[in-house]
Each structure stands twice: as structure tokens, then as C-alpha cells.
Design a protein around this motif. Structure first.
Motif, PDB file in Angstrom:
ATOM      1  N   TYR A  90      10.344   0.710 -65.408  1.00 28.51           N
ATOM      2  CA  TYR A  90      10.245   1.719 -64.715  1.00 28.51           C
ATOM      3  C   TYR A  90      10.809   3.547 -63.959  1.00 28.51           C
ATOM      4  O   TYR A  90       9.642   4.172 -64.254  1.00 28.51           O
ATOM      5  CB  TYR A  90       9.208   0.996 -63.360  1.00 28.51           C
ATOM      6  CG  TYR A  90       8.239   2.045 -62.495  1.00 28.51           C
ATOM      7  CD1 TYR A  90       7.142   1.950 -62.846  1.00 28.51           C
ATOM      8  CD2 TYR A  90       8.597   2.728 -61.292  1.00 28.51           C
ATOM      9  CE1 TYR A  90       6.474   2.675 -62.172  1.00 28.51           C
ATOM     10  CE2 TYR A  90       8.442   3.461 -60.169  1.00 28.51           C
ATOM     11  CZ  TYR A  90       6.638   3.120 -60.430  1.00 28.51           C
ATOM     12  OH  TYR A  90       5.857   4.247 -59.912  1.00 28.51           O
ATOM     13  N   SER A  91      11.792   3.046 -63.717  1.00 30.53           N
ATOM     14  CA  SER A  91      12.269   4.553 -63.500  1.00 30.53           C
ATOM     15  C   SER A  91      12.772   5.444 -64.453  1.00 30.53           C
ATOM     16  O   SER A  91      13.653   4.962 -65.211  1.00 30.53           O
ATOM     17  CB  SER A  91      13.331   4.054 -62.282  1.00 30.53           C
ATOM     18  OG  SER A  91      14.183   5.223 -62.358  1.00 30.53           O
ATOM     19  N   ALA A  92      11.982   6.773 -64.488  1.00 29.54           N
ATOM     20  CA  ALA A  92      12.997   7.782 -65.498  1.00 29.54           C
ATOM     21  C   ALA A  92      14.379   7.887 -65.412  1.00 29.54           C
ATOM     22  O   ALA A  92      15.012   8.142 -66.011  1.00 29.54           O
ATOM     23  CB  ALA A  92      11.818   8.760 -65.053  1.00 29.54           C
ATOM     24  N   LYS A  93      14.601   7.825 -64.100  1.00 27.62           N
ATOM     25  CA  LYS A  93      16.239   7.946 -63.806  1.00 27.62           C
ATOM     26  C   LYS A  93      16.952   6.869 -64.359  1.00 27.62           C
ATOM     27  O   LYS A  93      17.963   6.709 -65.425  1.00 27.62           O
ATOM     28  CB  LYS A  93      16.451   7.882 -62.602  1.00 27.62           C
ATOM     29  CG  LYS A  93      17.894   8.357 -62.537  1.00 27.62           C
ATOM     30  CD  LYS A  93      18.037   8.343 -60.477  1.00 27.62           C
ATOM     31  CE  LYS A  93      20.012   8.227 -60.812  1.00 27.62           C
ATOM     32  NZ  LYS A  93      20.117   8.308 -59.062  1.00 27.62           N
ATOM     33  N   ALA A  95      16.225   5.028 -66.584  1.00 25.52           N
ATOM     34  CA  ALA A  95      15.966   4.949 -68.557  1.00 25.52           C
ATOM     35  C   ALA A  95      16.736   5.777 -68.868  1.00 25.52           C
ATOM     36  O   ALA A  95      17.489   5.819 -69.633  1.00 25.52           O
ATOM     37  CB  ALA A  95      15.101   5.212 -68.559  1.00 25.52           C
ATOM     38  N   GLU A  96      16.541   6.892 -68.403  1.00 31.10           N
ATOM     39  CA  GLU A  96      17.770   8.269 -68.708  1.00 31.10           C
ATOM     40  C   GLU A  96      19.240   7.853 -68.648  1.00 31.10           C
ATOM     41  O   GLU A  96      19.847   8.348 -69.737  1.00 31.10           O
ATOM     42  CB  GLU A  96      18.076   9.804 -68.382  1.00 31.10           C
ATOM     43  CG  GLU A  96      17.861  10.236 -68.241  1.00 31.10           C
ATOM     44  CD  GLU A  96      18.068  11.746 -67.375  1.00 31.10           C
ATOM     45  OE1 GLU A  96      17.309  12.248 -66.534  1.00 31.10           O
ATOM     46  OE2 GLU A  96      19.362  12.837 -67.643  1.00 31.10           O
ATOM     47  N   ILE A 115       9.315   3.906 -70.825  1.00 32.89           N
ATOM     48  CA  ILE A 115       9.751   3.730 -69.379  1.00 32.89           C
ATOM     49  C   ILE A 115       7.584   3.687 -68.778  1.00 32.89           C
ATOM     50  O   ILE A 115       6.938   3.835 -69.669  1.00 32.89           O
ATOM     51  CB  ILE A 115       9.746   5.327 -69.555  1.00 32.89           C
ATOM     52  CG1 ILE A 115      11.310   5.792 -69.844  1.00 32.89           C
ATOM     53  CG2 ILE A 115       9.321   5.318 -68.263  1.00 32.89           C
ATOM     54  CD1 ILE A 115      11.232   7.331 -69.966  1.00 32.89           C
TER      55      ILE A 115
END
Ligand code: SAM
Length: 219
Positions: A90-93, A95-96, A115
Motif C-alpha cells: 500500500y505504502s509508496a514509501k 515500496a520505494e 503499489i
């Protein structure tokens, strides 16, 4: 027995059976530096996932809940050439950071991060099913939704694992108003009632405290 002893025994087992792994150490360091929650599986649990994937000859793995990619990399390492882990976050952070870890671990060609809320990304995977192993490790209130999708994306023999099912013992409390407990209890009820599943669950102690997981196979 004390938590201190659980930690010591975990450290002993890891020292004996899990090779020194600077790549995985760097993953955990990057997660800590980025202030990700310390919710990755332990090393011996990561290796357990890796062994399950090898035991069932997995080529296509689905993970729900990537965080920094620690369990993802353990799973990817079990796959043969051409194998793939699709992992949902869920979290783009998160995932990055996970992508940075995956690149650094040299397994980028084996992992794809999607994502978004898993309840939204799961329906996009229907043309990529069936998966051989599915690891459910995201927001526990949605465990029933994830189990429904896991079944849709399975074949006979698919292995489905659900993490963090003890909830400090509250899993036994039918009156609990904790959404995580309610989600996990519903998850157990669904597994119990689902004729396509044969399942068990184990409690664990160790460096991550008192916890447990479910293990099921699709019939
Ligand atoms: N599997 C990871 C590991 O062992 O290294 C740990 C995953 S952590 C327990 C749970 C992750 O699920 C978090 O990164 C969180 O952001 C993510 N998550 C929470 N709600 C989600 C949702 N609705 N869809 C997808 N991911 C979600």
C-alpha cells in the motif's frame, strides 16, 4: 521461560543454520535507516518461507504486504530461473525502499511490486494466476478479503501462509473489538469452513516475541 532466552535460542539457530548474509543485513539496515516499522519476519522465518517455496517447487509466488522487501527477497531466492514473486504494498514509501533493497540484492528480475491497496490490486492478477505459494502479511482486518482472493488465484496444491495470527493471545477472544483480532478470527473461521483448504497453525516464540502463522494447502 524469558524472552531473553527466546532471543538467545533464535540467535543460536540462526548462527548454526543460516549463513552470514551481508545482503540481508544491508536490507534490514536500509529499512531501519528509512524508519520503516520493524515488522519484517525474522531470519529463521524468512528461511522457512524460502524452504516452503523450494519444497513446493514454487515458480509463481504472491506476497501481500511487502514492507521493505525482506521476506520478498527470501522468497525470490527460492525460485528457479524465470520464477517471479508479485508483491503487493500500500505504502509508496515502503515500496520505494523495498525496490532499493531488491536491486541491491540482485533479484530485481524475480520481483514485481504492485503499489496500492491489495484489495484493489488483487483483482488485476487474475490473468497471472495460479500462484504456487501465497504469503498473506499485510493489514489483518483485511485477511478475510485476502483469503478469498488467495483461493481465487490458487490451483490444487497452492500453499497459503498467513502471518501474525496470535495477536498476543487475543485470537481466542470472541468479544475482542480489535479489528486485527476480528480479521484474524474471521480468517480462521473461513479456513475451517472452506472445503478447498486443509490447514494448520503454529505458535512461535523468538526474536520477534510470541507470534504464529497459519499454513494451508488447496485441495
Ligand atoms: N512481509 C514483510 C516482511 O516480512 O518483510 C512485512 C510486511 S508488514 C507486516 C505489512 C505491510 O503491509 C506494511 O508494509 C504495510 O504498509 C502493508 N499494508 C498495509 N495495508 C495494506 C493494504 N491495504 N494493501 C497492501 N499492503 C498493505
Amino acid at each position: 521461560q524469558s524472552e531473553d532466552q527466546w532471543q538467545q535460542v533464535d540467535a543460536y539457530m540462526a548462527e548454526k543454520l543460516i549463513a552470514e548474509d551481508p545482503v540481508m543485513d544491508a536490507v534490514l539496515q536500509r529499512n531501519a535507516d528509512a524508519e520503516l516499522p520493524n515488522h519484517d519476519v525474522a531470519a529463521n522465518q524468512g528461511k522457512l518461507l524460502n524452504l516452503f517455496a523450494q519444497m513446493c517447487g514454487a515458480r509463481h509466488v504472491l506476497e501481500i504486504g511487502t514492507l521493505g522487501g525482506y521476506s520478498t527477497i527470501w522468497l525470490a531466492r527460492a525460485l528457479p530461473e524465470g520464477g517471479k514473486v508479485v508483491t503487493l504494498e500500500y505504502s509508496a514509501k515502503h515500496a520505494e525502499i523495498a525496490q532499493q533493497n531488491i536491486d541491491a540484492a540482485g533479484v530485481a528480475e524475480k520481483i514485481e511490486i504492485l503499489i496500492g491497496a491489495a484489495a484493489e490490486t488483487l483483482p488485476q492478477l487474475q490473468d497471472r494466476a495460479p500462484f504456487d505459494l501465497i504469503f498473506i502479511d499485510a493489514d489483518k482486518p483485511n485477511n478475510p478479503v485476502y483469503l478469498e482472493w488467495a483461493l481465487k488465484l490458487s490451483r490444487k496444491g497452492t500453499v497459503i501462509i498467513g502471518d501474525n495470527v496470535v495477536r498476543n493471545g487475543a485470537v481466542t477472544d470472541p468479544q475482542s473489538e480489535d479489528a486485527n483480532v476480528i480479521g484474524v478470527r474471521r480468517f480462521f473461521d473461513m479456513m475451517a469452513a472452506e472445503p478447498r483448504l486443509e490447514a494448520t497453525a503454529l505458535q512461535t516464540v523468538g526474536s520477534k516475541g510470541w507470534d504464529g502463522f497459519t499454513l494451508a494447502i488447496v485441495k
